[in-house]
Scaffold this active site. Structure first.
Site, mmCIF file in Angstrom:
data_model
loop_
_atom_site.group_PDB
_atom_site.id
_atom_site.type_symbol
_atom_site.label_atom_id
_atom_site.label_comp_id
_atom_site.label_asym_id
_atom_site.label_seq_id
_atom_site.Cartn_x
_atom_site.Cartn_y
_atom_site.Cartn_z
ATOM 1 N N CYS A 91 0.825 -1.203 0.000
ATOM 2 C CA CYS A 91 0.000 0.000 0.000
ATOM 3 C C CYS A 91 0.863 1.259 0.000
ATOM 4 O O CYS A 91 1.396 1.657 1.041
ATOM 5 C CB CYS A 91 -0.918 -0.022 1.217
ATOM 6 N N CYS A 111 -0.534 4.088 2.180
ATOM 7 C CA CYS A 111 -0.341 3.915 3.623
ATOM 8 C C CYS A 111 1.108 4.189 4.010
ATOM 9 O O CYS A 111 1.378 4.800 5.037
ATOM 10 C CB CYS A 111 -0.662 2.479 4.059
ATOM 11 N N ASP A 112 2.046 3.710 3.207
ATOM 12 C CA ASP A 112 3.450 3.670 3.649
ATOM 13 C C ASP A 112 4.402 4.562 2.857
ATOM 14 O O ASP A 112 5.536 4.780 3.279
ATOM 15 C CB ASP A 112 3.977 2.220 3.535
#
Ligand code: NAP
Length: 309
Positions: free
Chosen positions: A131, A134-135
């Protein structure tokens, strides 16, 4: 006893919740481990009708939940651990508790597909991720070369997003043309920071001995030549696997685990309906999942009306 339990809180589940709530069925939505579903991990959603400037995926899902709750849907952060669908009322085990329900809508979505190599698993969360939204902004990845694996819309979207953070983004795809939609593919190919590596497979993520990602070993599938691409992060975006393991052997599904509706949204078990990515290996769009959620809700309502409850 519940009238309707909805398993999943993505576009399909929350649309089913909205419709069943407006039908006064007081649905219980069990979110699973990722409330809002996979769309919460997307950056801007540009193809959901009604948002001409696009909308953040998390924001879209938060709004959907609020809309369903306004009409009485109860959204519970919990996971279905087991199901007994042998006879109605159906019995679910939800975080260790017994829940009985007259009907169920399965909207459990799909999870990220993994490459399936040992080093990938060993370095997950240590530079291997599924992701970018997300990261991608983590300090670990800033101004470093990054790798994205895949050739679909997800890979294109992740690669474009990562150009904000990485010094360069290598897009490794097993063929020499992208599967992504033309608009996304054109954006990828035109971006100066994006460097496609065609006809290639990642055969090892380096370096397990250092307990962090330092690169990937890549094999050219035409020449069989191997090379190493240095990088600080590997973002894997190679599609999805339906979250249907709980229903194996009980609900009719295809060989890949996608649930096969019998007619409309009905499954082979009367009173159990299905919607969204767990039953759609073809379109897999937010709007198609929402439409399937609507259909499942309407059919659930009619089924319950037929029982005169
Ligand atoms: P996808 O379209 O199924 O693409 C998966 C990609 O990964 C393909 O390029 C495939 O290669 C590759 N792949 C699959 N297994 C692999 C393996 N074991 N090793 C290496 N490569 C592998 O999945 P997706 O990109 O996640 O998209 C899913 C759906 O969501 C699609 O309908 C897509 O249009 C939609 N989506 C839309 C947007 C958007 O509109 N902005 C964004 C994200 C997703 P091959 O091409 O060789 O099969």
């Amino acid at each position: 006893m519940e009238k309707v339990v909805i398993m999943g809180s993505g576009c399909a589940g929350l649309t089913a919740a909205l419709y069943t709530a407006r039908a006064n069925l007081n649905p219980l939505v069990l979110t699973g481990t990722q409330p809002g579903g996979l769309l919460t991990t997307t950056s801007t959603v540009e193809n959901f009708p009604g948002f001409p400037d696009g909308i953040d995926g998390y924001e879209l899902m938060t709004r959907m939940q609020k809309q369903a709750e306004r009409f009485g849907a109860r959204v519970q952060f919990s996971t279905v651990e087991a199901v007994d669908l042998a006879r109605a009322p159906f019995v679910l085990t939800v975080d260790g508790e017994r829940v009985e329900t007259q009907t169920m809508i399965i909207a459990s979505g799909a999870g990220h597909r993994h490459l399936g190599i040992e080093s990938e698993a060993k370095l997950e969360t240590k530079g291997v991720t599924y992701c970018a939204t997300c990261d991608g902004a983590l300090p670990l990845f800033r101004n470093q070369p990054l790798v994205v694996v895949g050739g679909g819309d997800s890979a294109a979207e992740e690669a474009l997003y990562l150009t904000r953070f990485g010094s360069a983004v290598h897009l490794i795809h097993r063929r020499d043309t992208l599967r992504a939609s033309k608009i996304m593919a054109d954006r990828v190919l035109a971006h100066p920071k994006l460097k496609p590596i065609w006809d290639a497979a990642v055969i090892e993520v380096l370096d397990v001995s250092q307990d962090k990602v330092t690169g990937v070993r890549v094999k050219n599938l035409k020449t069989q030549a191997e090379s190493v691409v240095a990088c600080a992060g590997v973002f894997i975006a190679i599609g999805h696997v339906p979250n249907t393991a709980l229903f194996k052997g009980v609900i009719t599904m295809d060989e890949a685990g996608y649930i096969l509706p019998q007619q409309g949204a009905a499954t082979n078990i009367p009173g159990v309906f299905v919607a969204g990515d767990c039953a759609d290996r073809v379109h897999r769009q937010a709007i198609t999942a929402a439409g399937m959620g609507c259909a499942a809700a309407i059919e659930t309502e009619r089924y319950l009306a037929g029982l005169n409850v």
